[in-house]
Scaffold this motif. Structure first.
Motif, PDB file in Angstrom:
ATOM      1  N   LEU A  37      37.130  15.226  55.754  1.00 35.86           N
ATOM      2  CA  LEU A  37      37.113  16.075  56.945  1.00 35.86           C
ATOM      3  C   LEU A  37      38.411  16.864  57.077  1.00 35.86           C
ATOM      4  CD1 LEU A  37      35.965  13.445  59.625  1.00 35.86           C
ATOM      5  CD2 LEU A  37      34.499  15.020  58.345  1.00 35.86           C
ATOM      6  N   ASP A  38      38.301  18.022  57.737  1.00 34.34           N
ATOM      7  CA  ASP A  38      39.510  18.771  58.100  1.00 34.34           C
ATOM      8  C   ASP A  38      39.199  19.575  59.353  1.00 34.34           C
ATOM      9  OD1 ASP A  38      41.821  20.448  58.254  1.00 34.34           O
ATOM     10  OD2 ASP A  38      42.158  20.082  56.127  1.00 34.34           O
ATOM     11  N   SER A  39      40.089  19.506  60.323  1.00 32.85           N
ATOM     12  CA  SER A  39      39.862  20.246  61.574  1.00 32.85           C
ATOM     13  C   SER A  39      40.039  21.750  61.383  1.00 32.85           C
ATOM     14  CB  SER A  39      40.809  19.741  62.663  1.00 32.85           C
ATOM     15  OG  SER A  39      42.149  19.831  62.225  1.00 32.85           O
ATOM     16  N   ASP A  40      40.732  22.153  60.319  1.00 34.73           N
ATOM     17  CA  ASP A  40      40.911  23.582  60.039  1.00 34.73           C
ATOM     18  C   ASP A  40      39.690  24.153  59.327  1.00 34.73           C
ATOM     19  OD1 ASP A  40      43.565  23.643  61.071  1.00 34.73           O
ATOM     20  OD2 ASP A  40      44.282  22.745  59.206  1.00 34.73           O
ATOM     21  N   GLU A  41      39.642  25.491  59.258  1.00 33.24           N
ATOM     22  CA  GLU A  41      38.531  26.131  58.562  1.00 33.24           C
ATOM     23  C   GLU A  41      38.928  26.514  57.130  1.00 33.24           C
ATOM     24  OE1 GLU A  41      37.555  29.553  60.867  1.00 33.24           O
ATOM     25  OE2 GLU A  41      39.464  30.585  60.474  1.00 33.24           O
ATOM     26  N   TYR A  42      40.099  26.083  56.707  1.00 25.51           N
ATOM     27  CA  TYR A  42      40.595  26.358  55.361  1.00 25.51           C
ATOM     28  C   TYR A  42      41.094  25.056  54.748  1.00 25.51           C
ATOM     29  CZ  TYR A  42      44.926  26.173  58.025  1.00 25.51           C
ATOM     30  OH  TYR A  42      45.939  25.767  58.855  1.00 25.51           O
ATOM     31  N   TYR A  43      41.232  25.060  53.417  1.00 20.53           N
ATOM     32  CA  TYR A  43      41.728  23.871  52.704  1.00 20.53           C
ATOM     33  C   TYR A  43      43.251  23.903  52.606  1.00 20.53           C
ATOM     34  CZ  TYR A  43      36.975  22.845  51.101  1.00 20.53           C
ATOM     35  OH  TYR A  43      35.644  22.532  51.047  1.00 20.53           O
ATOM     36  N   GLY A  44      43.860  22.718  52.547  1.00 20.92           N
ATOM     37  CA  GLY A  44      45.283  22.628  52.210  1.00 20.92           C
ATOM     38  C   GLY A  44      46.199  22.173  53.316  1.00 20.92           C
ATOM     39  N   GLY A  45      45.824  22.406  54.595  1.00 21.32           N
ATOM     40  CA  GLY A  45      46.739  22.034  55.677  1.00 21.32           C
ATOM     41  C   GLY A  45      48.077  22.739  55.528  1.00 21.32           C
ATOM     42  N   LEU A  46      49.179  21.977  55.546  1.00 20.34           N
ATOM     43  CA  LEU A  46      50.515  22.569  55.395  1.00 20.34           C
ATOM     44  C   LEU A  46      50.836  22.917  53.941  1.00 20.34           C
ATOM     45  CD1 LEU A  46      52.605  20.425  57.898  1.00 20.34           C
ATOM     46  CD2 LEU A  46      51.706  22.731  58.216  1.00 20.34           C
ATOM     47  N   TRP A  47      49.891  22.634  53.021  1.00 19.10           N
ATOM     48  CA  TRP A  47      50.051  23.013  51.610  1.00 19.10           C
ATOM     49  C   TRP A  47      49.289  24.302  51.306  1.00 19.10           C
ATOM     50  CZ3 TRP A  47      52.649  19.495  48.234  1.00 19.10           C
ATOM     51  CH2 TRP A  47      52.905  18.225  48.762  1.00 19.10           C
ATOM     52  N   ALA A  48      48.716  24.943  52.305  1.00 23.04           N
ATOM     53  CA  ALA A  48      47.765  26.032  52.083  1.00 23.04           C
ATOM     54  C   ALA A  48      48.439  27.314  51.588  1.00 23.04           C
ATOM     55  CB  ALA A  48      46.989  26.320  53.365  1.00 23.04           C
ATOM     56  N   THR A  49      47.605  28.179  51.001  1.00 20.42           N
ATOM     57  CA  THR A  49      48.000  29.526  50.605  1.00 20.42           C
ATOM     58  C   THR A  49      47.082  30.509  51.326  1.00 20.42           C
ATOM     59  OG1 THR A  49      48.681  28.764  48.408  1.00 20.42           O
ATOM     60  CG2 THR A  49      48.260  31.118  48.652  1.00 20.42           C
ATOM     61  N   PHE A  50      47.651  31.564  51.914  1.00 15.30           N
ATOM     62  CA  PHE A  50      46.863  32.532  52.682  1.00 15.30           C
ATOM     63  C   PHE A  50      47.048  33.944  52.136  1.00 15.30           C
ATOM     64  CE2 PHE A  50      48.039  29.258  55.849  1.00 15.30           C
ATOM     65  CZ  PHE A  50      46.774  28.888  56.284  1.00 15.30           C
ATOM     66  N   ASN A  51      46.025  34.791  52.304  1.00 12.00           N
ATOM     67  CA  ASN A  51      46.283  36.218  52.142  1.00 12.00           C
ATOM     68  C   ASN A  51      46.996  36.678  53.411  1.00 12.00           C
ATOM     69  OD1 ASN A  51      44.344  36.950  54.173  1.00 12.00           O
ATOM     70  ND2 ASN A  51      42.712  36.982  52.637  1.00 12.00           N
ATOM     71  N   PHE A  52      47.418  37.938  53.457  1.00 15.29           N
ATOM     72  CA  PHE A  52      48.284  38.359  54.571  1.00 15.29           C
ATOM     73  C   PHE A  52      47.557  38.268  55.907  1.00 15.29           C
ATOM     74  CE2 PHE A  52      50.857  41.088  57.243  1.00 15.29           C
ATOM     75  CZ  PHE A  52      52.133  40.698  56.882  1.00 15.29           C
ATOM     76  N   ASP A  53      46.302  38.655  55.928  1.00 17.72           N
ATOM     77  CA  ASP A  53      45.512  38.605  57.153  1.00 17.72           C
ATOM     78  C   ASP A  53      45.304  37.147  57.598  1.00 17.72           C
ATOM     79  OD1 ASP A  53      44.065  40.129  59.112  1.00 17.72           O
ATOM     80  OD2 ASP A  53      42.238  39.247  58.296  1.00 17.72           O
ATOM     81  N   GLY A  54      45.032  36.271  56.620  1.00 15.50           N
ATOM     82  CA  GLY A  54      44.840  34.852  56.919  1.00 15.50           C
ATOM     83  C   GLY A  54      46.101  34.216  57.487  1.00 15.50           C
ATOM     84  N   LEU A  55      47.258  34.642  56.976  1.00 15.81           N
ATOM     85  CA  LEU A  55      48.529  34.110  57.481  1.00 15.81           C
ATOM     86  C   LEU A  55      48.755  34.533  58.930  1.00 15.81           C
ATOM     87  CD1 LEU A  55      51.125  32.535  56.644  1.00 15.81           C
ATOM     88  CD2 LEU A  55      52.172  34.758  56.226  1.00 15.81           C
ATOM     89  N   GLN A  56      48.410  35.789  59.238  1.00 14.75           N
ATOM     90  CA  GLN A  56      48.550  36.262  60.616  1.00 14.75           C
ATOM     91  C   GLN A  56      47.675  35.441  61.560  1.00 14.75           C
ATOM     92  OE1 GLN A  56      50.749  38.872  61.546  1.00 14.75           O
ATOM     93  NE2 GLN A  56      51.409  38.544  59.438  1.00 14.75           N
ATOM     94  N   LYS A  57      46.461  35.147  61.124  1.00 17.19           N
ATOM     95  CA  LYS A  57      45.540  34.343  61.943  1.00 17.19           C
ATOM     96  C   LYS A  57      46.088  32.918  62.114  1.00 17.19           C
ATOM     97  CE  LYS A  57      40.676  33.027  62.384  1.00 17.19           C
ATOM     98  NZ  LYS A  57      40.967  31.679  62.833  1.00 17.19           N
ATOM     99  N   TRP A  58      46.668  32.384  61.032  1.00 17.04           N
ATOM    100  CA  TRP A  58      47.248  31.037  61.090  1.00 17.04           C
ATOM    101  C   TRP A  58      48.373  30.980  62.122  1.00 17.04           C
ATOM    102  CZ3 TRP A  58      52.238  29.283  59.505  1.00 17.04           C
ATOM    103  CH2 TRP A  58      52.379  27.897  59.434  1.00 17.04           C
ATOM    104  N   ILE A  59      49.219  32.012  62.151  1.00 16.84           N
ATOM    105  CA  ILE A  59      50.330  32.069  63.115  1.00 16.84           C
ATOM    106  C   ILE A  59      49.782  32.123  64.539  1.00 16.84           C
ATOM    107  CG2 ILE A  59      52.264  33.476  63.941  1.00 16.84           C
ATOM    108  CD1 ILE A  59      52.676  34.361  60.985  1.00 16.84           C
ATOM    109  N   GLU A  60      48.752  32.954  64.750  1.00 17.08           N
ATOM    110  CA  GLU A  60      48.145  33.068  66.075  1.00 17.08           C
ATOM    111  C   GLU A  60      47.506  31.753  66.511  1.00 17.08           C
ATOM    112  OE1 GLU A  60      48.345  35.520  68.343  1.00 17.08           O
ATOM    113  OE2 GLU A  60      49.799  36.303  66.899  1.00 17.08           O
ATOM    114  N   ASP A  61      46.803  31.118  65.567  1.00 19.01           N
ATOM    115  CA  ASP A  61      46.140  29.847  65.885  1.00 19.01           C
ATOM    116  C   ASP A  61      47.146  28.769  66.275  1.00 19.01           C
ATOM    117  OD1 ASP A  61      43.728  30.968  65.405  1.00 19.01           O
ATOM    118  OD2 ASP A  61      43.412  30.058  63.435  1.00 19.01           O
TER     119      ASP A  61
END
Length: 597
Positions: A37-61
């Motif tokens: 299970l993971d409460s996030d909608e992406y894999y990796g948690g604090l090990w994750a890699t994001f594209n630029f848009d995904g990183l912006q969403k992560w910061i907002e979340d």
């Protein structure tokens, strides 16, 4: 509406970080029923890699989640059962500071194609005649400068790591990827150079024997000194008589007895052992040995970088877990755990109660009641998009730099610079990652290294940068004379200018050395977040330890067959050969009618 899941599992894993994903794969591989299970909608948690848009969403979340209060419905408990609600306080990211150093398109000056034709050194641009028609058209496109809008538009070309790490070519993770056959899910690129700062400038460290003897800054005597010392560390190890008397001393104290010249000592301490004056002799020797042991396996340095980012690697293990029957459910949180007689009996997730034999939990999902210490190994991170390399070369390089502290209150900083060929950023840009132990906050902790190597100040939209806009900052052979005194190449010939920072992000990651108390249920296993080390060894060894405590008599991640090796009927067909897999190698031999003695 949340998915309904079966009510019983052998292993429930919460969080898709590196350690959690390895444990999930190992349990699934031996036939255990695994729920991940993971409460996030992406894999990796604090090990994750994001594209630029995904990183912006992560910061907002992150901003939103700090203000959210979790509501847990009433839990039905049986006799002698106790419910512990989980918390995300042990995975809290702090001191997030994002800065743009460039403008929006609307604020950029109108630049004609004619004005940008000088920007053709080494980038394969067309001649002026071929651009004649374009010259008549003025564009609001600034070839020399990037805009905020342009970076946002190319968001898919970025792969930005929260916790970038390298792999030692003979490190724990590479060996595991090969032996388990998970290597087929990932791609890697060799780090092309290890840099060090010496005599006021960056220089490439000679890693191989050939590089050592080709290096012109080191004398013949120094080369012999260096080779003797490295041989001693490599062949004898920290427990040999060579290091008697230095067990309780620093690596530097040992080196001082070897009468090394400053250059040789610099290479060994800062570039090979990546040590400080506090590093123990044992650690210094072991780090040197680890470095040397990985040389020559895949490239000119001991290190590999995972293509598309470090966050790809947890997903490789998740993929294997799923292949062997593991069930995955993202956006599904752990609300709490049910305890009965010092054992975790079940978890509560939404309206479901799920029974289990073992619970493997990432540190971001722990109930506060089981935590004894929040740890002190917090991490300061800086991520920078720049317009050129910190150390210009004939080709695009993937660079590692270890920079020791300049003052007693500073921490050593690891710098990794990635170019477009790693798919970290679009052509024409570079991605710089800095990491160190947190002492104040990320921006202050990293300031001394940022100021040393980067130009982190707003870029004047009217400023005209030098004529370097090639994708790899190489200079074509027929243009090299410009660097030797021609007016058009004057900025490069006088000095290598610092890279201009276009965007930066500072953040502090939580500690990886959280400790559980003695009353923690015996079948609850903690997975730490990213640690301060350069490689993944800590996560791999922690995963092995957890697996062995759960299933002491089982093999840890035995080799998984390739799809073509899975034969439903008839005789087994040999699959492709993998390095280090003797069984596969034997099968690839020429078939014989009968086995010879």
């Amino acid at each position: 509406m949340e998915d309904y899941l079966p009510n019983e599992y052998d292993v429930v894993v919460v969080g898709t970080g590196m350690t959690e994903s390895i444990v999930a794969a190992a349990a699934s591989r031996i036939g255990k029923k695994v729920l991940h299970l993971d409460s996030d909608e992406y894999y990796g948690g604090l090990w994750a890699t994001f594209n630029f848009d995904g990183l912006q969403k992560w910061i907002e979340d992150l901003k939103v989640s700090k203000n959210n209060t979790k509501y847990v419905s009433e839990v039905d408990l049986e006799s002698e059962e106790k419910f512990l609600e989980t918390s995300n306080e042990y995975s809290t990211v702090e001191n997030i500071e994002e800065t743009w150093y460039i403008s929006n398109d609307a604020d950029l000056p109108v630049v004609s194609s004619k004005d940008t034709q000088t920007d053709s050194i080494g980038d394969g641009s067309s001649s002026g005649d071929e651009k004649a028609d374009d010259d008549k058209v003025e564009k609001k496109e600034n070839v020399k400068q990037w805009s905020i809008d342009r970076i946002r538009k190319e968001y898919r070309k970025f792969n930005i790591d929260l916790a970038p790490k390298l792999l030692f070519a003979r490190g724990e993770l590479v060996e595991l990827l090969i032996s388990s056959n998970i290597a087929r899910y990932a791609e890697f690129r060799a780090v092309s150079r290890v840099a060090t700062f010496m005599d006021g400038k960056l220089t490439q460290v000679p890693c191989s024997r050939a590089d050592v003897f080709a290096n012109k800054t080191v004398s013949v005597i120094e080369k012999r000194m260096l080779m003797q010392l490295l041989t001693s560390c490599m062949e004898q190890g920290a427990d040999s008589p060579e290091f008697d008397g230095f067990r309780d001393k620093t690596f530097l104290e040992y080196l001082n007895t070897k009468n090394l010249t400053p250059i040789v000592q610099h290479y060994v301490v800062q570039a090979i052992a990546m040590a400080t004056e506090k590093t123990s002799c044992r650690d210094g020797v072991n780090r040197t040995k680890h470095f040397l042991n990985s040389l020559g396996r895949y490239g000119n340095t001991p290190f590999l970088w995972p293509m598309y980012g470090s966050g790809e690697l947890p997903q490789c293990f998740c993929r294997l877990c799923a292949v062997f029957g593991g069930v995955y459910c993202l956006k599904r949180q752990l609300d709490g755990i049910v305890i009965h007689k010092n054992k975790c009996k079940a978890i509560i997730s939404g309206k479901q109660r799920i029974s289990l034999e073992h619970l493997v939990v990432g540190q971001g999902h722990l109930p506060p009641e089981v935590v004894a210490s929040e740890g002190d190994q917090r991490i300061s991170r800086g991520i920078f998009i720049t317009d050129r390399s910190i150390m210009q070369g004939e080709k695009e390089n993937l660079t590692l730099l270890y920079y020791p502290p300049e003052q007693p209150d500073q921490e050593p900083v690891t710098l990794i610079e990635l170019g477009p060929s790693t798919n970290a950023c679009p052509q024409g840009l570079f991605m710089v990652h800095m990491t160190c132990k947190q002492t104040t906050n990320a921006k202050e902790d990293l300031a001394y290294v940022v100021n040393k190597f980067l130009k982190a100040e707003p870029l004047d939209p009217l400023a005209i940068r030098s004529s370097i806009h090639s994708h790899t900052q190489t200079v074509s052979p027929d243009k090299r004379h410009l660097q030797e005194g021609d007016q058009d190449g004057r900025e490069e010939s006088t000095e290598n200018p610092k890279p201009q920072v276009l965007w930066s992000l500072y953040l502090n990651l939580p500690a990886s050395d959280i400790k559980l108390n003695d009353s923690t249920p015996s079948n609850l296993h903690l997975c730490s977040g990213p640690d301060l080390e350069l490689d993944f060894d800590f996560a791999v060894n922690q995963a092995k330890s957890i697996f062995q405590s759960m299933y002491p008599d089982q093999d840890f991640l035995p080799r998984a067959p390739d799809p073509e090796e899975i034969v439903l009927e008839g005789e087994e067909t040999p699959g492709p050969k993998f390095e280090g897999d003797t069984e596969a190698e034997e099968k690839q031999d020429v078939e014989k009618p009968e086995k010879e003695d």
